[in-house]
Design a protein around this motif. Structure first.
Motif, mmCIF file in Angstrom:
data_model
loop_
_atom_site.group_PDB
_atom_site.id
_atom_site.type_symbol
_atom_site.label_atom_id
_atom_site.label_comp_id
_atom_site.label_asym_id
_atom_site.label_seq_id
_atom_site.Cartn_x
_atom_site.Cartn_y
_atom_site.Cartn_z
ATOM 1 N N THR A 68 0.994 -1.236 0.110
ATOM 2 C CA THR A 68 0.016 0.091 -0.227
ATOM 3 C C THR A 68 1.087 1.391 -0.023
ATOM 4 N N SER A 69 0.054 2.176 -0.692
ATOM 5 C CA SER A 69 0.535 3.907 0.013
ATOM 6 C C SER A 69 -0.100 4.976 0.418
ATOM 7 N N SER A 70 0.337 5.559 0.413
ATOM 8 C CA SER A 70 -0.722 6.219 1.552
ATOM 9 C C SER A 70 -0.855 7.866 0.357
ATOM 10 N N SER A 71 0.390 7.803 -0.925
ATOM 11 C CA SER A 71 -0.102 9.411 -1.296
ATOM 12 C C SER A 71 0.798 9.587 -2.424
ATOM 13 N N GLY A 72 0.690 9.901 -2.993
ATOM 14 C CA GLY A 72 1.869 9.592 -4.338
ATOM 15 C C GLY A 72 1.341 10.913 -5.932
ATOM 16 N N SER A 73 1.946 10.694 -6.674
ATOM 17 C CA SER A 73 2.017 11.851 -7.703
ATOM 18 C C SER A 73 2.333 11.607 -9.000
ATOM 19 N N ILE A 74 1.952 11.600 -10.074
ATOM 20 C CA ILE A 74 2.292 11.306 -11.470
ATOM 21 C C ILE A 74 2.096 12.077 -12.532
ATOM 22 N N LYS A 75 3.521 12.669 -12.896
ATOM 23 C CA LYS A 75 3.305 14.047 -14.529
ATOM 24 C C LYS A 75 3.702 13.041 -15.557
ATOM 25 N N LEU A 76 2.486 13.611 -15.789
ATOM 26 C CA LEU A 76 2.674 13.241 -17.632
ATOM 27 C C LEU A 76 2.624 14.634 -18.731
ATOM 28 N N GLY A 77 3.753 14.560 -19.199
ATOM 29 C CA GLY A 77 3.902 15.997 -20.070
ATOM 30 C C GLY A 77 4.425 17.093 -19.392
ATOM 31 N N ASN A 198 0.714 0.491 -27.227
ATOM 32 C CA ASN A 198 1.761 1.493 -27.442
ATOM 33 C C ASN A 198 0.895 1.927 -26.290
ATOM 34 N N PRO A 199 1.715 0.978 -25.177
ATOM 35 C CA PRO A 199 1.642 1.568 -22.971
ATOM 36 C C PRO A 199 2.778 2.874 -22.787
ATOM 37 N N VAL A 200 2.185 2.868 -21.643
ATOM 38 C CA VAL A 200 3.304 3.985 -20.973
ATOM 39 C C VAL A 200 3.302 2.772 -19.987
ATOM 40 N N LEU A 201 5.178 2.229 -20.533
ATOM 41 C CA LEU A 201 6.022 1.260 -19.964
ATOM 42 C C LEU A 201 6.211 2.082 -18.203
ATOM 43 N N LEU A 202 5.825 1.802 -17.378
ATOM 44 C CA LEU A 202 6.742 1.418 -16.280
ATOM 45 C C LEU A 202 7.638 0.746 -15.471
ATOM 46 N N ARG A 203 9.013 1.151 -15.636
ATOM 47 C CA ARG A 203 9.788 0.059 -14.231
ATOM 48 C C ARG A 203 10.226 1.326 -13.109
ATOM 49 N N PRO A 204 10.041 1.423 -11.831
ATOM 50 C CA PRO A 204 9.593 1.680 -10.463
ATOM 51 C C PRO A 204 10.857 1.039 -10.185
ATOM 52 N N GLU A 205 12.168 2.408 -9.247
ATOM 53 C CA GLU A 205 12.746 1.797 -8.137
ATOM 54 C C GLU A 205 12.727 2.747 -7.042
ATOM 55 N N ASN A 206 13.658 1.667 -6.190
ATOM 56 C CA ASN A 206 13.408 2.225 -4.863
ATOM 57 C C ASN A 206 14.176 3.639 -5.014
ATOM 58 N N ARG A 207 14.025 4.133 -4.092
ATOM 59 C CA ARG A 207 14.665 5.547 -3.490
ATOM 60 C C ARG A 207 15.464 5.356 -2.404
ATOM 61 N N ASN A 208 14.930 4.367 -1.996
ATOM 62 C CA ASN A 208 15.440 3.961 -0.483
ATOM 63 C C ASN A 208 15.616 3.222 0.504
ATOM 64 N N TYR A 209 16.024 2.554 1.160
ATOM 65 C CA TYR A 209 15.874 1.219 1.844
ATOM 66 C C TYR A 209 14.746 1.383 2.285
ATOM 67 N N SER A 242 11.856 7.977 -13.712
ATOM 68 C CA SER A 242 11.220 8.872 -13.786
ATOM 69 C C SER A 242 11.890 9.309 -15.523
ATOM 70 N N VAL A 243 11.451 8.180 -16.073
ATOM 71 C CA VAL A 243 12.590 7.561 -17.286
ATOM 72 C C VAL A 243 11.529 7.659 -18.724
ATOM 73 N N PHE A 244 10.266 6.991 -17.730
ATOM 74 C CA PHE A 244 9.107 6.347 -19.351
ATOM 75 C C PHE A 244 8.886 7.617 -20.400
ATOM 76 N N SER A 245 8.722 7.007 -21.203
ATOM 77 C CA SER A 245 7.877 8.381 -21.885
ATOM 78 C C SER A 245 6.137 7.714 -22.001
ATOM 79 N N PRO A 270 2.333 13.558 -26.842
ATOM 80 C CA PRO A 270 3.181 12.334 -26.287
ATOM 81 C C PRO A 270 4.449 13.671 -26.241
ATOM 82 N N SER A 271 4.662 12.292 -25.104
ATOM 83 C CA SER A 271 5.749 13.467 -24.335
ATOM 84 C C SER A 271 7.308 12.234 -23.594
ATOM 85 N N SER A 272 8.033 12.671 -24.412
ATOM 86 C CA SER A 272 9.315 11.603 -24.329
ATOM 87 C C SER A 272 10.237 11.350 -22.750
#
Length: 313
Positions: A68-77, A198-209, A242-245, A270-272
């Motif tokens: 679960t996550s309590s909150s977040g955000s997504i920026k598209l273009g 032609n999907p949005v392809l997410l490859r998420p990463e941990n930013r902290n342990y 932060s690298v998906f198109s 579209p947004s690169s």
């Protein structure tokens, strides 16, 4: 390759679950059962799925995952949407060679609060030099017509899962193909950002342990240090990609496609790669399985399912 212990497998797979929150900005779900004790978070684990039941506990080890996550955000273009609570539940069949198979609940893996697009249609496509769009903009004082909700949906199976990356930082953990459904009376029912082809392809990463914890319990969920079940708890991690198109929106407008150009122009699609970002805050991941699945081989999957059902209240 050295052997990986069941508990290590549990820990490494667990980081996958936080990613599931990325795949939904708003989803409905049917009523879920209440489970006892340590089983409580795993209300939608697909324990009765054929792949889970067939896990023998030797070459294939069954596990349940919730994040679960309590909150977040997504920026598209040019558009940023604040997300609410998200919940992902999966079954995972961990294989002896270190790979794994993800099993989603029949009703879908993701549940999340609805997300509202800031500014609604006025913010998404107005003003415009397209005559038909200008006419629509003049009708949008009505808040019902203006409001847009966004729902992110999986449009293909996750792949490229990296078990090691799941407990490290700054390494892609899994590839998630998704699309975003924009809903509003004037957008019609087929307005999407991304498609199966032609999907949005997410490859998420941990930013902290994440912080690590572990508990033990009986099959019915009752806490017991000598219990046959264990649960790993990973809390406090932030996840990001932060690298998906992002491809252009399609199918927008009651006359399907009529509003595509306005939506894309104002949103910047579209947004690169490099112009988009997705972040989840305070992820909380729980993963559970049998302490010693080999001792109940070849029936580990069946035992896990029996234990889950015994915890239903």
């Amino acid at each position: 390759m050295p052997a990986i212990s069941p508990r290590t497998r549990l820990a490494t797979v667990s980081a996958l679950t936080a990613l599931g929150a990325f795949a939904s900005l708003g989803t409905a779900t049917a009523a879920e059962p209440a489970l006892n004790g340590e089983w409580a978070p795993f209300t939608r684990c697909p324990v009765d799925a054929p792949a889970m039941l067939a896990a023998d506990g030797f070459d294939r080890t069954p596990q349940c995952v919730v994040s679960t996550s309590s909150s977040g955000s997504i920026k598209l273009g040019k558009t940023t949407v604040v997300t609410g609570k998200t919940n992902l539940q999966l079954g995972v069949v961990q294989k002896a060679d270190g790979t794994s198979t993800v099993v989603a609940p029949a009703s879908g893996a993701l549940v999340a609060d609805s997300a509202t697009v800031p500014g609604g249609l006025l913010g998404l496509m107005c003003p415009s030099d397209i005559p038909v769009i200008t006419s629509i903009c003049k009708t949008l004082d009505d808040s019902t017509l203006n409001r847009i909700t966004a729902t992110m949906e999986s449009v293909g199976a996750p792949y490229a899962f990296d078990q090691t990356a799941g407990v490290l930082t700054d390494m892609p953990i899994v590839a998630l193909p998704v699309r975003i459904h924009l809903e509003n009376p004037l957008l019609g029912s087929k307005c999407y950002i991304g498609t199966a082809a032609n999907p949005v392809l997410l490859r998420p990463e941990n930013r902290n342990y994440p912080e690590f914890g572990m508990s033990f319990y009986r099959g019915d969920g009752t806490a017991d240090e000598a219990g046959e079940m264990s649960r790993i708890n990973l809390t406090g991690a932030t996840q990001n990609d932060s690298v998906f198109s992002v491809p252009a929106a399609t199918g927008c407008g009651l006359n399907v496609g009529l509003i595509n150009a306005a939506v894309n122009a104002k949103t910047g699609l579209p947004s690169s790669s490099g112009n988009n970002s997705l972040t989840l805050n305070d992820t909380r991941t729980h993963l559970t399985g049998l302490n010693a699945p080999g001792t109940v081989a070849p029936d580990a999957g069946k035992v896990l399912a029996r234990n889950w059902h015994s915890a239903v209240r």
